[in-house]
Write a protein that holds these residues in place. Structure first.
Motif, mmCIF file in Angstrom:
data_model
loop_
_atom_site.group_PDB
_atom_site.id
_atom_site.type_symbol
_atom_site.label_atom_id
_atom_site.label_comp_id
_atom_site.label_asym_id
_atom_site.label_seq_id
_atom_site.Cartn_x
_atom_site.Cartn_y
_atom_site.Cartn_z
ATOM 1 N N VAL A 206 19.149 -16.742 -10.500
ATOM 2 C CA VAL A 206 19.670 -16.916 -9.883
ATOM 3 C C VAL A 206 20.885 -16.722 -10.568
ATOM 4 C CG1 VAL A 206 21.415 -18.854 -8.765
ATOM 5 C CG2 VAL A 206 19.029 -18.666 -8.590
ATOM 6 N N LEU A 207 21.365 -16.977 -11.482
ATOM 7 C CA LEU A 207 22.978 -16.899 -12.476
ATOM 8 C C LEU A 207 23.353 -15.314 -12.691
ATOM 9 C CD1 LEU A 207 22.615 -19.553 -15.102
ATOM 10 C CD2 LEU A 207 23.996 -19.233 -12.940
ATOM 11 N N ALA A 208 22.131 -14.462 -12.361
ATOM 12 C CA ALA A 208 21.815 -13.129 -12.613
ATOM 13 C C ALA A 208 22.814 -12.393 -11.620
ATOM 14 C CB ALA A 208 20.798 -12.956 -13.122
ATOM 15 N N ILE A 209 22.568 -13.116 -10.104
ATOM 16 C CA ILE A 209 22.831 -12.239 -9.091
ATOM 17 C C ILE A 209 24.595 -12.241 -9.253
ATOM 18 C CG2 ILE A 209 22.814 -12.672 -6.879
ATOM 19 C CD1 ILE A 209 20.340 -12.504 -7.751
ATOM 20 N N ASP A 210 25.339 -11.389 -8.868
ATOM 21 C CA ASP A 210 26.550 -10.794 -8.962
ATOM 22 C C ASP A 210 27.133 -11.683 -8.190
ATOM 23 O OD1 ASP A 210 28.329 -8.952 -7.144
ATOM 24 O OD2 ASP A 210 28.659 -8.241 -9.451
ATOM 25 N N ARG A 211 28.395 -12.318 -8.145
ATOM 26 C CA ARG A 211 29.909 -12.506 -8.202
ATOM 27 C C ARG A 211 30.153 -13.373 -6.888
ATOM 28 N NH1 ARG A 211 31.820 -17.482 -9.783
ATOM 29 N NH2 ARG A 211 33.437 -18.697 -9.563
ATOM 30 N N GLY A 212 29.990 -11.273 -6.286
ATOM 31 C CA GLY A 212 29.900 -11.264 -5.335
ATOM 32 C C GLY A 212 29.653 -11.787 -4.322
ATOM 33 N N GLN A 213 28.376 -12.247 -3.991
ATOM 34 C CA GLN A 213 27.919 -12.085 -3.087
ATOM 35 C C GLN A 213 27.078 -13.582 -2.544
ATOM 36 O OE1 GLN A 213 22.869 -11.078 -3.277
ATOM 37 N NE2 GLN A 213 22.791 -9.460 -4.308
ATOM 38 N N THR A 214 27.852 -14.844 -3.691
ATOM 39 C CA THR A 214 28.554 -15.644 -3.559
ATOM 40 C C THR A 214 29.324 -15.711 -2.832
ATOM 41 O OG1 THR A 214 27.540 -16.235 -5.736
ATOM 42 C CG2 THR A 214 28.796 -18.164 -4.742
ATOM 43 N N GLU A 215 30.716 -14.963 -3.392
ATOM 44 C CA GLU A 215 31.638 -14.903 -2.761
ATOM 45 C C GLU A 215 31.839 -14.775 -1.444
ATOM 46 O OE1 GLU A 215 34.214 -12.375 -4.698
ATOM 47 O OE2 GLU A 215 34.188 -14.239 -6.476
ATOM 48 N N LEU A 228 22.148 -20.721 -1.625
ATOM 49 C CA LEU A 228 21.337 -20.872 -2.572
ATOM 50 C C LEU A 228 19.688 -20.567 -1.726
ATOM 51 C CD1 LEU A 228 20.617 -21.676 -5.546
ATOM 52 C CD2 LEU A 228 20.119 -23.726 -4.448
ATOM 53 N N ARG A 229 19.543 -20.775 -0.506
ATOM 54 C CA ARG A 229 18.378 -20.628 0.490
ATOM 55 C C ARG A 229 18.151 -19.440 0.764
ATOM 56 N NH1 ARG A 229 16.034 -23.860 5.562
ATOM 57 N NH2 ARG A 229 14.651 -22.955 5.680
ATOM 58 N N HIS A 230 19.325 -18.555 0.755
ATOM 59 C CA HIS A 230 19.592 -17.223 2.039
ATOM 60 C C HIS A 230 19.669 -16.391 1.246
ATOM 61 C CE1 HIS A 230 18.207 -19.688 5.322
ATOM 62 N NE2 HIS A 230 18.927 -20.171 5.286
ATOM 63 N N VAL A 231 20.724 -16.592 0.001
ATOM 64 C CA VAL A 231 21.279 -15.431 -0.463
ATOM 65 C C VAL A 231 20.234 -15.337 -2.295
ATOM 66 C CG1 VAL A 231 23.707 -14.315 -0.980
ATOM 67 C CG2 VAL A 231 23.498 -15.457 1.043
ATOM 68 N N LEU A 232 20.965 -16.199 -2.701
ATOM 69 C CA LEU A 232 20.126 -16.235 -3.964
ATOM 70 C C LEU A 232 19.392 -16.669 -4.489
ATOM 71 C CD1 LEU A 232 23.765 -18.866 -5.679
ATOM 72 C CD2 LEU A 232 23.523 -15.817 -5.180
ATOM 73 N N LEU A 233 18.540 -17.108 -3.761
ATOM 74 C CA LEU A 233 17.049 -17.506 -4.660
ATOM 75 C C LEU A 233 16.287 -16.078 -4.426
ATOM 76 C CD1 LEU A 233 16.396 -20.969 -3.814
ATOM 77 C CD2 LEU A 233 16.180 -19.705 -6.036
ATOM 78 N N PRO A 234 16.300 -15.365 -2.802
ATOM 79 C CA PRO A 234 15.714 -14.444 -2.134
ATOM 80 C C PRO A 234 16.294 -13.088 -3.276
ATOM 81 C CG PRO A 234 16.627 -15.348 -0.414
ATOM 82 C CD PRO A 234 17.300 -16.309 -1.456
ATOM 83 N N GLY A 235 16.980 -12.798 -3.820
ATOM 84 C CA GLY A 235 17.562 -12.030 -4.415
ATOM 85 C C GLY A 235 17.169 -12.198 -5.615
ATOM 86 N N ALA A 236 16.879 -12.897 -6.439
ATOM 87 C CA ALA A 236 16.555 -13.221 -7.761
ATOM 88 C C ALA A 236 14.750 -12.694 -7.599
ATOM 89 C CB ALA A 236 16.933 -14.937 -8.366
ATOM 90 N N VAL A 237 14.141 -13.054 -6.697
ATOM 91 C CA VAL A 237 12.995 -13.212 -6.802
ATOM 92 C C VAL A 237 12.302 -12.046 -7.328
ATOM 93 C CG1 VAL A 237 10.382 -12.497 -5.301
ATOM 94 C CG2 VAL A 237 12.411 -14.142 -5.121
ATOM 95 N N PRO A 238 13.115 -10.447 -7.476
ATOM 96 C CA PRO A 238 12.606 -9.516 -8.527
ATOM 97 C C PRO A 238 12.929 -9.281 -9.141
ATOM 98 C CG PRO A 238 13.312 -8.849 -6.681
ATOM 99 C CD PRO A 238 13.650 -10.375 -6.291
ATOM 100 N N MET A 239 13.813 -10.297 -10.198
ATOM 101 C CA MET A 239 13.899 -11.006 -11.389
ATOM 102 C C MET A 239 13.400 -11.756 -12.211
ATOM 103 S SD MET A 239 18.013 -10.314 -11.673
ATOM 104 C CE MET A 239 18.114 -10.959 -10.336
ATOM 105 N N MET A 240 12.964 -12.628 -10.978
ATOM 106 C CA MET A 240 11.833 -13.522 -11.572
ATOM 107 C C MET A 240 9.911 -13.482 -11.768
ATOM 108 S SD MET A 240 13.724 -17.144 -10.070
ATOM 109 C CE MET A 240 12.994 -16.594 -7.929
ATOM 110 N N VAL A 241 9.884 -12.649 -10.584
ATOM 111 C CA VAL A 241 8.517 -12.096 -10.811
ATOM 112 C C VAL A 241 7.759 -11.962 -12.644
ATOM 113 C CG1 VAL A 241 6.313 -10.731 -10.773
ATOM 114 C CG2 VAL A 241 8.514 -11.450 -8.421
ATOM 115 N N PRO A 242 8.467 -11.222 -12.700
ATOM 116 C CA PRO A 242 7.292 -10.964 -14.578
ATOM 117 C C PRO A 242 7.792 -12.338 -15.148
ATOM 118 C CG PRO A 242 9.086 -9.265 -13.801
ATOM 119 C CD PRO A 242 9.485 -9.748 -13.025
ATOM 120 N N PRO A 243 8.800 -12.593 -15.762
ATOM 121 C CA PRO A 243 8.193 -13.587 -16.185
ATOM 122 C C PRO A 243 7.633 -14.869 -16.632
ATOM 123 C CG PRO A 243 10.757 -13.832 -15.506
ATOM 124 C CD PRO A 243 9.480 -12.463 -15.308
ATOM 125 N N MET A 244 7.751 -14.678 -14.693
ATOM 126 C CA MET A 244 6.830 -16.208 -13.761
ATOM 127 C C MET A 244 5.257 -15.967 -14.084
ATOM 128 S SD MET A 244 8.649 -18.407 -12.005
ATOM 129 C CE MET A 244 7.446 -18.345 -10.306
#
Length: 310
Positions: A206-215, A228-244
């Motif tokens: 979530v913290l790796a998502i560009d701040r501009g999307q939150t703004e 968090l539900r519609h923007v940050l978590l879906p956008g973070a899924v590709p980065m989370m899959v390998p360590p998960m």
């Protein structure tokens, strides 16, 4: 092919030859040692009756069944507790990550403390702590009624089913669905332990998502939860899959710690088989093959899911 490339190929071929020679020599020495001690070789023992009992589970089993059947029970028990732990750990991990990202400082501090405590203590110690809690519960006849038909005691958790409900008898509690203390302890330990790591994976994504999307989400009038539900978590899924994926494989491997609390998983039954037959090499080879197969299959499924989303 230039000289540097030839040298690289020669070095690689030489190292591979040394490894092959070492494996052959080790195999010959192991065979000689086994023959000198009169220890049988091969996998014929898998077809012999095991002669030991296993706690009731999904697969039917009796002491008259073969060692292969006993190991199959171990594999099923390992897969059952691992799959449930993965699901529970994912839900808990996401929830703790959301709490860790909360703007309410007390909530974030409690979540952070829980994460650090779980990540920095051995999982085996956590299992011992969870398992010791069962001894604080009353016996079967004086168990705790948590819900109609749901009974908790030092002998485990009894749940009602559509065709049967737990009933106290002179021999304890009969009927319903019985969850042993060993299974419950291992499930809780694996779930809570993995949830701490998953929470950090989710938070990092979530913290790796560009701040501009939150703004941009705030400019559209979305609340923090909606963002968090519609923007940050879906956008973070590709980065989370390998360590998960690595964490899920760790759950399967860590399930082997169930041998310390008496859970009949693959390692526990492999140890029993090894002690009875004396065929350590074959028994360990079978167990390693099973674990490698489970891990590779899990990784392959995740990669196939990633390709389907691409």
């Amino acid at each position: 092919m230039n000289a540097a490339r030839l040298r690289d190929v020669a070095w690689q071929a030489g190292i591979l030859a040394v490894i092959c020679i070492a494996v052959v020599l080790a195999g010959r020495q192991a065979r000689a040692n086994l023959e000198a001690r009169g220890i049988a070789r091969g996998f014929e023992y898998l077809g012999r009756p095991a002669g030991f009992e296993i706690a009731p589970g999904i697969l039917e089993y009796s002491s008259r069944d073969t060692y292969a059947r006993a190991l199959a029970v171990g594999v099923v028990n390992t897969l059952r507790v691992s799959a449930l732990a993965m699901a529970i750990a994912t839900v808990l991990g996401v929830g703790v990550a959301v709490a860790r990202l909360s703007r309410r400082r007390p909530v974030a501090m409690v979540a952070a403390a829980a994460i650090e405590a779980l990540r920095n203590t051995p999982l085996l110690l956590q299992l011992f702590c969870w398992h010791s809690l069962w001894w604080l519960l009353p016996g079967p006849k004086a168990g705790l009624f948590l819900w109609p038909g749901l009974r908790l005691s030092s002998r485990g958790l009894h749940l009602p089913t559509p065709w049967s409900s737990p009933v106290v008898s002179r021999f304890g509690v009969e009927g319903g669905l019985w969850i042993s203390p060993e299974f419950a302890t291992l499930l809780v330990g694996l779930s809570v332990g993995a949830a701490a790591f998953i929470a950090e994976i989710v938070r990092g994504g979530v913290l790796a998502i560009d701040r501009g999307q939150t703004e941009a989400a705030a400019a559209l009038g979305l609340s923090r939860w909606q963002t968090l539900r519609h923007v940050l978590l879906p956008g973070a899924v590709p980065m989370m899959v390998p360590p998960m994926t690595s964490q899920f494989v760790n759950v399967v491997k860590n399930s082997s710690l169930g041998v310390a609390i008496g859970y009949p998983d693959l390692i526990s039954l492999t140890s029993t088989t090894l002690n009875q037959t004396g065929q350590a090499i074959e028994a360990i080879a079978v167990a390693m093959t099973c674990y490698v197969g489970i891990g590779v299959t899990l990784s392959f499924c995740v990669r196939a899911w990633e390709r389907s989303r691409a």
